[in-house]
Structure formats: structure tokens, C-alpha cells
Design a protein around this motif. Structure first.
Motif, mmCIF file in Angstrom:
data_model
loop_
_atom_site.group_PDB
_atom_site.id
_atom_site.type_symbol
_atom_site.label_atom_id
_atom_site.label_comp_id
_atom_site.label_asym_id
_atom_site.label_seq_id
_atom_site.Cartn_x
_atom_site.Cartn_y
_atom_site.Cartn_z
ATOM 1 N N TYR A 31 34.138 27.778 40.981
ATOM 2 C CA TYR A 31 33.105 26.616 41.539
ATOM 3 C C TYR A 31 32.703 25.752 40.118
ATOM 4 O O TYR A 31 32.535 26.106 39.084
ATOM 5 C CB TYR A 31 31.664 27.557 41.710
ATOM 6 N N LYS A 32 32.903 24.538 40.810
ATOM 7 C CA LYS A 32 32.506 23.339 39.787
ATOM 8 C C LYS A 32 33.347 23.475 38.413
ATOM 9 O O LYS A 32 32.842 23.326 37.345
ATOM 10 C CB LYS A 32 31.041 23.194 39.484
ATOM 11 N N LYS A 33 34.600 23.562 38.563
ATOM 12 C CA LYS A 33 35.750 23.837 37.457
ATOM 13 C C LYS A 33 35.178 25.068 36.518
ATOM 14 O O LYS A 33 35.528 25.161 35.186
ATOM 15 C CB LYS A 33 35.611 22.843 36.600
ATOM 16 N N HIS A 34 34.608 26.002 37.038
ATOM 17 C CA HIS A 34 34.243 27.238 36.308
ATOM 18 C C HIS A 34 34.674 28.381 36.981
ATOM 19 O O HIS A 34 34.450 28.437 38.215
ATOM 20 C CB HIS A 34 32.629 27.203 36.012
ATOM 21 N N LEU A 35 35.546 29.278 36.460
ATOM 22 C CA LEU A 35 35.678 30.565 36.978
ATOM 23 C C LEU A 35 34.686 31.577 37.269
ATOM 24 O O LEU A 35 34.039 31.897 36.103
ATOM 25 C CB LEU A 35 36.955 31.237 36.370
ATOM 26 N N ILE A 36 34.004 31.598 38.226
ATOM 27 C CA ILE A 36 32.793 32.360 38.493
ATOM 28 C C ILE A 36 33.044 33.869 38.881
ATOM 29 O O ILE A 36 32.031 34.615 38.705
ATOM 30 C CB ILE A 36 31.824 31.846 39.487
ATOM 31 N N ALA A 37 34.049 34.290 39.623
ATOM 32 C CA ALA A 37 34.078 35.332 40.071
ATOM 33 C C ALA A 37 35.824 35.838 40.034
ATOM 34 O O ALA A 37 36.548 35.142 40.138
ATOM 35 C CB ALA A 37 33.447 35.995 41.146
ATOM 36 N N THR A 38 36.135 37.173 39.921
ATOM 37 C CA THR A 38 37.645 37.622 39.918
ATOM 38 C C THR A 38 37.590 38.896 40.702
ATOM 39 O O THR A 38 36.481 39.631 40.949
ATOM 40 C CB THR A 38 38.105 37.975 38.576
ATOM 41 N N GLY A 39 38.839 39.222 41.081
ATOM 42 C CA GLY A 39 38.817 40.367 42.074
ATOM 43 C C GLY A 39 40.225 40.943 41.827
ATOM 44 O O GLY A 39 41.252 40.161 41.466
ATOM 45 N N VAL A 40 40.462 42.248 42.150
ATOM 46 C CA VAL A 40 41.880 42.759 41.909
ATOM 47 C C VAL A 40 42.156 43.823 42.977
ATOM 48 O O VAL A 40 41.104 44.175 43.518
ATOM 49 C CB VAL A 40 42.011 43.521 40.638
ATOM 50 N N ASN A 41 43.273 44.028 43.484
ATOM 51 C CA ASN A 41 43.372 44.900 44.620
ATOM 52 C C ASN A 41 43.298 46.450 43.996
ATOM 53 O O ASN A 41 43.526 46.670 42.786
ATOM 54 C CB ASN A 41 44.742 44.825 44.963
ATOM 55 N N SER A 42 42.885 47.295 45.066
ATOM 56 C CA SER A 42 42.699 48.647 44.594
ATOM 57 C C SER A 42 42.612 49.456 45.588
ATOM 58 O O SER A 42 42.390 49.037 46.762
ATOM 59 C CB SER A 42 41.618 48.763 43.658
ATOM 60 N N TYR A 43 42.430 50.910 45.374
ATOM 61 C CA TYR A 43 42.363 51.804 46.539
ATOM 62 C C TYR A 43 41.033 51.922 47.216
ATOM 63 O O TYR A 43 40.798 52.699 47.994
ATOM 64 C CB TYR A 43 42.982 53.236 46.176
ATOM 65 N N LYS A 44 39.990 51.450 46.410
ATOM 66 C CA LYS A 44 38.666 51.303 46.929
ATOM 67 C C LYS A 44 38.305 50.522 48.267
ATOM 68 O O LYS A 44 39.510 49.570 48.500
ATOM 69 C CB LYS A 44 37.829 50.672 45.876
ATOM 70 N N SER A 45 37.592 50.907 49.069
ATOM 71 C CA SER A 45 37.283 49.892 50.191
ATOM 72 C C SER A 45 36.043 49.245 50.083
ATOM 73 O O SER A 45 35.253 49.574 49.178
ATOM 74 C CB SER A 45 37.357 51.121 51.384
ATOM 75 N N HIS A 46 35.679 48.325 50.982
ATOM 76 C CA HIS A 46 34.662 47.629 50.978
ATOM 77 C C HIS A 46 34.340 47.247 52.566
ATOM 78 O O HIS A 46 35.190 46.974 53.286
ATOM 79 C CB HIS A 46 34.393 46.554 50.171
ATOM 80 N N PRO A 47 33.196 47.088 53.157
ATOM 81 C CA PRO A 47 32.924 46.729 54.463
ATOM 82 C C PRO A 47 33.615 45.406 54.789
ATOM 83 O O PRO A 47 33.977 45.142 55.954
ATOM 84 C CB PRO A 47 31.428 46.692 54.512
ATOM 85 N N LEU A 48 33.559 44.438 53.827
ATOM 86 C CA LEU A 48 34.243 43.190 54.012
ATOM 87 C C LEU A 48 35.635 43.473 54.456
ATOM 88 O O LEU A 48 36.580 42.796 55.033
ATOM 89 C CB LEU A 48 34.078 42.062 52.885
ATOM 90 N N MET A 49 36.326 44.299 53.663
ATOM 91 C CA MET A 49 37.695 44.707 54.064
ATOM 92 C C MET A 49 38.030 45.053 55.333
ATOM 93 O O MET A 49 38.841 45.051 56.204
ATOM 94 C CB MET A 49 38.203 45.612 52.819
ATOM 95 N N THR A 50 36.848 46.235 55.741
ATOM 96 C CA THR A 50 36.913 46.758 57.152
ATOM 97 C C THR A 50 36.740 45.441 58.159
ATOM 98 O O THR A 50 37.611 45.452 59.057
ATOM 99 C CB THR A 50 35.854 47.627 57.416
#
Length: 162
Positions: A31-50
């Protein structure tokens, strides 16, 4: 900025245990040339993935969804729509466990593509096999027009054929 983002994501992907020890992905939201968030794949779940998983069995969190989830802690959905996403995958260059890691194709799956469009992420950049810089813009302004959709899949088909 782009090479720096991919270098940071590469460090995350290499350190990520991955799923089944093989799939090592990292995604970042800029966002605006700044890395604000990262993510990696994992065995965890989340409602967004569902919600966005390509099928009911695909509930392990993907790097793209994890990055979106983490970004939403820091920015609003309107701000997220002005962000870009970078996705990187590393794989072994040979069959041996001692083979060096190289960058590999990190094309978003159908479910992640739906999430990217849903949140209006402007541009998505991902690595392709053994490259060191961006090679493909998935979609600009997150409008899934037939032109953008066809360009994306035509680019993917060309890469697969090569």
C-alpha cells in the motif's frame, strides 16, 4: 520496490515449513509503496478460506488469503482496494532434498482469484519458474472483464506450454 518485496517474500517462503513440506509460498500486500502485510500457506484454516476456497476440501489457508486477512487488521477494505499483491513460491530445483531452492510459478488458484477480485486488489504480481522479477500482471484495477480474464489465462497457458 518490486525486487525488494520479492526478496522479503523469498525469505518468508524459504523459512515457511509449507504444507506437506513442499508448497512454500508467501504473499505480500503493498500500500503506497510500503509492504503492510504478509501471509504464508499453512494447515491452519480461516473463515475467509472457507468462503473463497476452490472447493469444500480446500480449507488450508493459502498465502494470498493469509496476506489479505493480515492486511485487513491494518487497513480498511477501501484502502485494500488500492493495494497491490505480490506472490512468490519456492521449490527444489531437483529431486534431492539437498537441491537448492529456486523461484517457481505462484499463480493464484481460482479461490484466491475470487478473493482478490472481491477485495478489489488492483494488481497482482507473481513469480514464474526460475525468475527473479515480476513477469505477469494478473489483473489491473481488479475488474474481471473478459479481456483481463482471457489475458490472464492466455499468459498462463503460454507459460505452461514453454
Amino acid at each position: 520496490m518490486t525486487p525488494k518485496v520479492f526478496d522479503m517474500l523469498e525469505r518468508l517462503a524459504v523459512d515457511n515449513p509449507g504444507t506437506r513440506g513442499r508448497f512454500k509460498l508467501a504473499a505480500g500486500i503493498v500500500y503506497k509503496k510500503h509492504l503492510i502485510a504478509t501471509g504464508v500457506n499453512s494447515y491452519k484454516s480461516h473463515p475467509l478460506m472457507t468462503q473463497f476456497g476452490k472447493n469444500s476440501d480446500a480449507i488450508c489457508i493459502h498465502a494470498e488469503i493469509d496476506a489479505i486477512k493480515n492486511a485487513l487488521r491494518l487497513v480498511t477494505q477501501d484502502q485494500l482496494a488500492r493495494c497491490d499483491m505480490y506472490i512468490l513460491r519456492v521449490k527444489r530445483s531437483g529431486e534431492s532434498k539437498n537441491s537448492p531452492l529456486v523461484r517457481a510459478i505462484a499463480r493464484p488458484c481460482e479461490g484466491c482469484q475470487r478473493a482478490i477480485v472481491h477485495f478489489g486488489i488492483r494488481n497482482v504480481y507473481y513469480t514464474v519458474d526460475q525468475t527473479t522479477h515480476i513477469d505477469c500482471v494478473v489483473c489491473e484495477n481488479s475488474t474481471i472483464s473478459e479481456t483481463c480474464h482471457d489475458r490472464y489465462f492466455d499468459t498462463w497457458r503460454q507459460q505452461e506450454a514453454a
